[in-house]
Design a protein around this motif. Sequence first.
Motif, PDB file in Angstrom:
ATOM      1  N   SER A   1       0.848  -1.183   0.000  1.00 40.07           N
ATOM      2  CA  SER A   1       0.000   0.000   0.000  1.00 40.07           C
ATOM      3  C   SER A   1       0.883   1.233   0.000  1.00 40.07           C
ATOM      4  CB  SER A   1      -0.904   0.006   1.237  1.00 40.07           C
ATOM      5  OG  SER A   1      -0.107   0.059   2.406  1.00 40.07           O
TER       6      SER A   1
ATOM      7  N   CYS B   1     -11.370  -3.636  -1.918  1.00 37.26           N
ATOM      8  CA  CYS B   1     -10.733  -4.772  -1.234  1.00 37.26           C
ATOM      9  C   CYS B   1     -11.639  -5.981  -1.381  1.00 37.26           C
ATOM     10  CB  CYS B   1     -10.498  -4.455   0.239  1.00 37.26           C
ATOM     11  SG  CYS B   1      -9.803  -5.839   1.181  1.00 37.26           S
TER      12      CYS B   1
ATOM     13  N   LEU C   1      -0.839  -6.521   4.012  1.00 36.17           N
ATOM     14  CA  LEU C   1      -1.707  -5.361   3.978  1.00 36.17           C
ATOM     15  C   LEU C   1      -2.271  -5.062   5.363  1.00 36.17           C
ATOM     16  CD1 LEU C   1      -2.936  -3.118   2.319  1.00 36.17           C
ATOM     17  CD2 LEU C   1      -4.734  -4.699   1.559  1.00 36.17           C
TER      18      LEU C   1
ATOM     19  N   ASN D   1      -6.838  -6.323  -4.446  1.00 29.93           N
ATOM     20  CA  ASN D   1      -6.531  -5.736  -3.138  1.00 29.93           C
ATOM     21  C   ASN D   1      -7.033  -6.587  -1.973  1.00 29.93           C
ATOM     22  OD1 ASN D   1      -5.234  -3.387  -4.256  1.00 29.93           O
ATOM     23  ND2 ASN D   1      -7.272  -2.653  -4.803  1.00 29.93           N
TER      24      ASN D   1
ATOM     25  N   HIS E   1      -4.704   0.855  -1.079  1.00 33.03           N
ATOM     26  CA  HIS E   1      -4.357  -0.564  -1.217  1.00 33.03           C
ATOM     27  C   HIS E   1      -3.740  -0.758  -2.595  1.00 33.03           C
ATOM     28  CE1 HIS E   1      -8.342  -1.027   1.241  1.00 33.03           C
ATOM     29  NE2 HIS E   1      -7.345  -0.651   2.019  1.00 33.03           N
TER      30      HIS E   1
ATOM     31  N   GLY F   1      -8.625   1.893  -3.002  1.00 34.69           N
ATOM     32  CA  GLY F   1      -7.885   0.784  -3.594  1.00 34.69           C
ATOM     33  C   GLY F   1      -7.486   1.096  -5.013  1.00 34.69           C
TER      34      GLY F   1
END
Length: 278
Positions: free
Chosen positions: A11, A68, A38, A32, A25, A62
């Motif tokens: 990230s 995500c 992460l 993601n 992300h 993201g």
Amino acid sequence: MPSDIIPLRESQLTIDDDGVALFTHQRPAARNALSMELRADYRDMLAHVESDRRVRALVLTGAGGSFCAGGDLKAIKERQAGNDADQRSADAMRRRLQSTHVWMERLRSLEVPVIAAVDGPAVGAGFSIALAADFILASTRAVFCMSFAKIGLVPDLGVFHFLPRAVGLPMAKELALTARRVSAAEGRQLGFVHTLHAPEALLPEAMRFASRFVAGPREAMGLTKSLMNKSFETSYATLAELECSAQAVVSTAPYHEAAVEAFVRGEPAAYDWDRSAG
């Protein structure tokens, strides 16, 4: 231009000159998905944001058209197929989630507004993270899904707290038990999506939205968030006492004194949400 660019594992955190932090992300090939790396990035990002008093708002987003996609199922499969019995144990899963809840609580309690800019899928744990934000701004192609039941799991990362508060208990049960997809438009109808935007306009609009909080009273906004977060599980008497203490603190802050002086002189307020919309 951002004044600080902080690359992390999967990230990136940027902090612009206005005090808006952007956490992106950067696993687009995996949509993601929430890998262990992460998760560690969230922990480190929050340490930066909490310690930097310049930061007045945080935007989560993201890269590559996904917010995500939830837990990293490939990593889960590798762990299940591995030879480490401890890592496959129920206790290991419990410990992994406990460590994640440490930073999820920090994210929920962050004393600045948090905005999730959701483009594409926010699935499983990705939906949970979005719900931890104070506001969800979504692109018209955003999709939300409590996908846990599809793989035989219960919702996690705070869903049992966040979702009923966002949509009400009956709808929360429906979304969790059916694991159905929810469009951005339906999310707006259900109340957990704040505004809808074209995909190409989402991030600029989220950054603009975040920047409108910059002129606000940092101490008062942080305490307001804190008390609101306690509202469903705290008695009236306790909340009233907390309110009295919070008001006593912010009433002695320089921001309040300056705002009162400006009002008496007939000057416009430094923080005026309606005026900043223009």
